[in-house]
Scaffold this motif. Structure first.
Motif, PDB file in Angstrom:
ATOM      1  N   VAL A   7       0.802  -1.164   0.146  1.00  0.00           N
ATOM      2  CA  VAL A   7       0.133  -0.068  -0.005  1.00  0.00           C
ATOM      3  C   VAL A   7       0.984   1.425   0.141  1.00  0.00           C
ATOM      4  O   VAL A   7       1.676   1.352   0.868  1.00  0.00           O
ATOM      5  CB  VAL A   7      -0.782  -0.094   1.082  1.00  0.00           C
ATOM      6  CG1 VAL A   7      -1.702   1.443   1.359  1.00  0.00           C
ATOM      7  CG2 VAL A   7      -1.979  -1.162   1.291  1.00  0.00           C
ATOM      8  N   PHE A   9      -0.103   5.100  -0.426  1.00  0.00           N
ATOM      9  CA  PHE A   9      -1.100   5.828  -0.391  1.00  0.00           C
ATOM     10  C   PHE A   9      -0.526   7.392  -0.234  1.00  0.00           C
ATOM     11  O   PHE A   9      -1.554   8.213  -0.038  1.00  0.00           O
ATOM     12  CB  PHE A   9      -2.025   5.678   0.533  1.00  0.00           C
ATOM     13  CG  PHE A   9      -3.326   5.340   0.238  1.00  0.00           C
ATOM     14  CD1 PHE A   9      -3.502   4.452  -0.898  1.00  0.00           C
ATOM     15  CD2 PHE A   9      -4.509   6.248   0.462  1.00  0.00           C
ATOM     16  CE1 PHE A   9      -4.762   4.084  -1.381  1.00  0.00           C
ATOM     17  CE2 PHE A   9      -5.702   6.065  -0.245  1.00  0.00           C
ATOM     18  CZ  PHE A   9      -5.801   4.951  -1.231  1.00  0.00           C
ATOM     19  N   CYS A  31       0.250  -2.876  -6.195  1.00  0.00           N
ATOM     20  CA  CYS A  31       0.347  -2.048  -5.091  1.00  0.00           C
ATOM     21  C   CYS A  31      -0.913  -0.990  -5.155  1.00  0.00           C
ATOM     22  O   CYS A  31      -1.131  -0.179  -6.163  1.00  0.00           O
ATOM     23  CB  CYS A  31       1.692  -1.313  -5.213  1.00  0.00           C
ATOM     24  SG  CYS A  31       1.975   0.088  -3.980  1.00  0.00           S
ATOM     25  N   GLU A  32      -1.472  -0.930  -4.002  1.00  0.00           N
ATOM     26  CA  GLU A  32      -2.645  -0.061  -3.880  1.00  0.00           C
ATOM     27  C   GLU A  32      -2.230   1.180  -3.726  1.00  0.00           C
ATOM     28  O   GLU A  32      -1.632   1.660  -2.759  1.00  0.00           O
ATOM     29  CB  GLU A  32      -3.554  -0.567  -2.702  1.00  0.00           C
ATOM     30  CG  GLU A  32      -5.054  -0.081  -2.810  1.00  0.00           C
ATOM     31  CD  GLU A  32      -5.831  -0.634  -3.767  1.00  0.00           C
ATOM     32  OE1 GLU A  32      -5.518  -1.757  -4.276  1.00  0.00           O
ATOM     33  OE2 GLU A  32      -6.715  -0.249  -4.283  1.00  0.00           O
ATOM     34  N   ASN A  55      -5.744  -0.527  -9.309  1.00  0.00           N
ATOM     35  CA  ASN A  55      -5.180  -0.372  -8.079  1.00  0.00           C
ATOM     36  C   ASN A  55      -4.406   0.932  -7.866  1.00  0.00           C
ATOM     37  O   ASN A  55      -3.772   1.585  -6.992  1.00  0.00           O
ATOM     38  CB  ASN A  55      -3.929  -1.504  -7.881  1.00  0.00           C
ATOM     39  CG  ASN A  55      -2.892  -1.625  -9.111  1.00  0.00           C
ATOM     40  OD1 ASN A  55      -3.269  -1.520 -10.060  1.00  0.00           O
ATOM     41  ND2 ASN A  55      -1.509  -1.526  -8.678  1.00  0.00           N
ATOM     42  N   LEU A 197      -1.893   4.189   7.635  1.00  0.00           N
ATOM     43  CA  LEU A 197      -1.389   3.749   6.132  1.00  0.00           C
ATOM     44  C   LEU A 197      -0.097   3.926   5.925  1.00  0.00           C
ATOM     45  O   LEU A 197       0.389   4.618   6.498  1.00  0.00           O
ATOM     46  CB  LEU A 197      -2.511   4.702   5.088  1.00  0.00           C
ATOM     47  CG  LEU A 197      -3.891   4.514   5.400  1.00  0.00           C
ATOM     48  CD1 LEU A 197      -4.543   5.739   4.450  1.00  0.00           C
ATOM     49  CD2 LEU A 197      -4.438   3.246   4.780  1.00  0.00           C
ATOM     50  N   HIS A 240      -3.546  -3.319   5.034  1.00  0.00           N
ATOM     51  CA  HIS A 240      -4.283  -3.860   3.876  1.00  0.00           C
ATOM     52  C   HIS A 240      -5.661  -3.662   4.249  1.00  0.00           C
ATOM     53  O   HIS A 240      -6.449  -3.358   3.483  1.00  0.00           O
ATOM     54  CB  HIS A 240      -3.961  -5.372   3.469  1.00  0.00           C
ATOM     55  CG  HIS A 240      -3.897  -5.453   2.066  1.00  0.00           C
ATOM     56  ND1 HIS A 240      -5.006  -5.351   1.144  1.00  0.00           N
ATOM     57  CD2 HIS A 240      -2.712  -5.070   1.066  1.00  0.00           C
ATOM     58  CE1 HIS A 240      -4.499  -5.364  -0.157  1.00  0.00           C
ATOM     59  NE2 HIS A 240      -3.358  -5.286  -0.211  1.00  0.00           N
ATOM     60  N   VAL A 243      -6.611   0.146   4.232  1.00  0.00           N
ATOM     61  CA  VAL A 243      -6.834   0.721   2.979  1.00  0.00           C
ATOM     62  C   VAL A 243      -8.307   0.000   2.413  1.00  0.00           C
ATOM     63  O   VAL A 243      -9.246   0.872   1.895  1.00  0.00           O
ATOM     64  CB  VAL A 243      -5.632   0.641   2.004  1.00  0.00           C
ATOM     65  CG1 VAL A 243      -5.607  -0.764   1.496  1.00  0.00           C
ATOM     66  CG2 VAL A 243      -5.710   1.533   1.153  1.00  0.00           C
TER      67      VAL A 243
END
Ligand code: MN
Length: 249
Positions: A7, A9, A31-32, A55, A197, A240, A243
């Motif tokens: 993640v 962000f 990957c988010e 994503n 996050l 995870h 998110v």
């Protein structure tokens, strides 16, 4: 989204030398990612590269460090806000180099927050350098935290400011550089784990003399795990879950 993916962000995919390659690699990695932008004019091009990747979420931004030369683009931001759920990078910067534009930054930030509140349902990544109190004051005045999700990015603040942000329901995205500082440790000590996050702020953070890669959050996960004395894999799962709940909210 699979459970093994990272993640990230807050990442500036469009500021890597080869933007198209950065998007492709990041997209394929799963990957988010919150792909923040620095001006509203950059948004469309980022959307074009991101559209094939579920994503990658492109955010509409007007970086406080760009406001000195681009304040007028807040009008474009207001026109475009209805077309996206994601907003960033926006915020305030009171560091010495940018302090001369602080008054205009505050006006622009107020308009951005109002536009988000008027639309509702947004996810915002907010920059605050040496002005945590001003940023929290602006969020509170706008009431944007009541109908949007606010993520404080690289939030270096006092214990009482962190408590205030937590009570306002903010999220916090942390990177490995922040977690090397007292401010990073204060944050981990005070915020609910469910509001945490990870981010890289790539390409601005350096790793071994090169820009950090999008999604390169292993060191951040390890630092969080060390702080809480739990397994990095558990932190990975936690971030995870966080998110996922943010995106489903
Ligand atoms: Mn940034």
């Amino acid at each position: 989204m699979t459970e093994t993916c990272a993640v990230d962000f807050h990442c500036h995919l469009d500021l890597y030398p080869d933007m198209e390659a950065a998007y492709r690699k990041c997209g394929n990695s799963g990957c988010e990612t919150l792909a923040v932008t620095t001006t509203p004019k950059a948004f469309a091009r980022n959307q074009l590269y991101a559209r094939q990747f579920q994503n990658i979420h492109v955010a509409l931004g007007l970086h406080p460090q760009a406001v000195a030369s681009r304040a007028s683009e807040v009008a474009i931001f207001e026109q475009m806000i209805a077309s996206t759920r994601f907003v960033g990078e926006v915020g305030l910067d009171a560091t010495r180099v940018h302090y001369s534009s602080f008054e205009i930054q505050k006006k622009v930030f107020d308009r951005i927050l109002k536009a988000c509140f008027d639309n509702g349902g947004k996810i915002l990544s907010i920059h605050s350098a040496r002005c945590a109190k001003h940023v929290l004051d602006a969020i509170e005045r706008s009431k944007v935290h009541k109908n949007c999700n606010v993520i404080l990015h690289w939030f270096s603040a006092s214990r009482s400011e962190i408590r205030r942000a937590t009570e306002m329901g903010c999220w916090f995205s942390v990177n490995s550089t922040l977690l090397q500082t007292d401010a990073g440790n204060r944050l981990l000590a005070a915020i609910p784990k469910s509001r945490l996050l990870t981010e890289t702020d790539g390409p601005f953070i350096e790793v071994e003399g090169r820009p950090i890669r999008p999604g390169e959050v292993e060191d951040t996960l390890t630092k969080i795990a060390d702080y809480f004395k739990i397994e990095p894999l558990r932190v990975h799962t936690l971030i995870h879950e966080n998110v996922t709940s943010l995106l489903q909210s």
